[in-house]
Design a protein around this motif. Sequence first.
Motif, PDB file in Angstrom:
ATOM      1  N   ALA A  52       0.910  -1.156  -0.050  1.00 31.85           N
ATOM      2  CA  ALA A  52       0.060   0.038   0.126  1.00 31.85           C
ATOM      3  C   ALA A  52       0.961   1.209  -0.045  1.00 31.85           C
ATOM      4  O   ALA A  52       1.867   1.358   0.483  1.00 31.85           O
ATOM      5  CB  ALA A  52      -0.689  -0.185   1.331  1.00 31.85           C
ATOM      6  N   GLU A  57      -1.064   7.941  -6.353  1.00 33.58           N
ATOM      7  CA  GLU A  57      -2.240   7.200  -7.280  1.00 33.58           C
ATOM      8  C   GLU A  57      -1.112   6.176  -8.426  1.00 33.58           C
ATOM      9  O   GLU A  57       0.089   6.797  -8.816  1.00 33.58           O
ATOM     10  CB  GLU A  57      -2.637   8.358  -8.469  1.00 33.58           C
ATOM     11  CG  GLU A  57      -3.534   7.729  -9.146  1.00 33.58           C
ATOM     12  CD  GLU A  57      -4.146   8.565 -10.246  1.00 33.58           C
ATOM     13  OE1 GLU A  57      -5.500   8.834 -10.164  1.00 33.58           O
ATOM     14  OE2 GLU A  57      -3.376   9.256 -11.222  1.00 33.58           O
ATOM     15  N   PHE A  72      -9.597  -4.569  -5.577  1.00 35.22           N
ATOM     16  CA  PHE A  72      -9.475  -3.312  -4.689  1.00 35.22           C
ATOM     17  C   PHE A  72     -10.920  -2.659  -4.623  1.00 35.22           C
ATOM     18  O   PHE A  72     -11.733  -2.771  -5.336  1.00 35.22           O
ATOM     19  CB  PHE A  72      -8.535  -2.561  -5.079  1.00 35.22           C
ATOM     20  CG  PHE A  72      -8.515  -2.047  -6.568  1.00 35.22           C
ATOM     21  CD1 PHE A  72      -9.304  -1.164  -6.678  1.00 35.22           C
ATOM     22  CD2 PHE A  72      -7.604  -2.529  -7.267  1.00 35.22           C
ATOM     23  CE1 PHE A  72      -9.440  -0.565  -8.300  1.00 35.22           C
ATOM     24  CE2 PHE A  72      -7.720  -2.036  -8.861  1.00 35.22           C
ATOM     25  CZ  PHE A  72      -8.439  -1.264  -9.039  1.00 35.22           C
ATOM     26  N   ALA A  73     -11.117  -2.199  -3.311  1.00 30.54           N
ATOM     27  CA  ALA A  73     -12.364  -1.240  -3.183  1.00 30.54           C
ATOM     28  C   ALA A  73     -13.778  -2.351  -3.530  1.00 30.54           C
ATOM     29  O   ALA A  73     -14.487  -1.678  -4.063  1.00 30.54           O
ATOM     30  CB  ALA A  73     -12.400   0.006  -3.951  1.00 30.54           C
ATOM     31  N   ASP A  88      -6.311   3.947  -6.868  1.00 34.35           N
ATOM     32  CA  ASP A  88      -5.520   4.602  -5.515  1.00 34.35           C
ATOM     33  C   ASP A  88      -4.448   3.791  -4.886  1.00 34.35           C
ATOM     34  O   ASP A  88      -4.890   2.543  -4.583  1.00 34.35           O
ATOM     35  CB  ASP A  88      -6.628   4.570  -4.479  1.00 34.35           C
ATOM     36  CG  ASP A  88      -6.403   5.424  -3.170  1.00 34.35           C
ATOM     37  OD1 ASP A  88      -5.221   5.322  -2.756  1.00 34.35           O
ATOM     38  OD2 ASP A  88      -7.088   5.898  -2.559  1.00 34.35           O
ATOM     39  N   LEU A  91      -5.015   1.735  -1.608  1.00 33.04           N
ATOM     40  CA  LEU A  91      -6.098   0.764  -1.414  1.00 33.04           C
ATOM     41  C   LEU A  91      -5.563  -0.671  -1.143  1.00 33.04           C
ATOM     42  O   LEU A  91      -4.615  -0.935  -1.638  1.00 33.04           O
ATOM     43  CB  LEU A  91      -7.226   0.591  -2.589  1.00 33.04           C
ATOM     44  CG  LEU A  91      -8.052   1.776  -2.885  1.00 33.04           C
ATOM     45  CD1 LEU A  91      -8.677   1.429  -4.150  1.00 33.04           C
ATOM     46  CD2 LEU A  91      -9.012   1.899  -1.784  1.00 33.04           C
ATOM     47  N   THR A  93      -4.845  -3.927  -2.150  1.00 31.76           N
ATOM     48  CA  THR A  93      -4.914  -4.540  -3.635  1.00 31.76           C
ATOM     49  C   THR A  93      -4.445  -5.859  -3.697  1.00 31.76           C
ATOM     50  O   THR A  93      -3.334  -6.151  -3.154  1.00 31.76           O
ATOM     51  CB  THR A  93      -4.182  -3.481  -4.640  1.00 31.76           C
ATOM     52  OG1 THR A  93      -4.698  -2.257  -4.351  1.00 31.76           O
ATOM     53  CG2 THR A  93      -4.347  -3.975  -6.055  1.00 31.76           C
TER      54      THR A  93
END
Length: 183
Positions: A52, A57, A72-73, A88, A91, A93
Amino acid sequence: MSWNLVSLAKVPATPWRNGGGVTRELLAWPSAQDWQVRLSVADVERDGPFSAFPGIERSFAVIEGMGVELRFAGQAKLVAMGVPIRFDGGLATHCTLPAGPTRDINLMAPPGKGQLKPLVPGNRVAAKGRRLLGFYAHHDACALLWQGVELELPPFTLAWRLHEGEAQGQLRGGAGWWWEVEL
């Protein structure tokens, strides 16, 4: 200002903490300890989490292999070879390799400031303002015409520079990856 050249072969591979791959950091600007912009090439060898980077970005593209799936997300995103995505960096991932290992290019920059795009012969690029600019020649030797001067790059080489003002260029031979970050 002239172009700075970095050969992928001369950059040591740094193993990931999770053991899933290695990264070669081609550029950390302004310094390796306190970077605001980072460009790297990673060999992803098995499924696992990405590190992370809150406040950053990521622009990410597969440059060898059959693609990856990033989660992610709460969503899954298939990333095909040669198609960059942005997300991002803070996030959580997770990367899955549906068809085996990949090699990827990764630009990290402040949100909304960086872009990464593939170029083929004939493509034109332009820059305006204060920016970090670069071109990565992967498999092919490349010729980039920049402000009337031709820059020849061997395969697996990054050319980068700090730029101010307006300028334009054109890729004359080979294929690779153009990136820029507004400063």
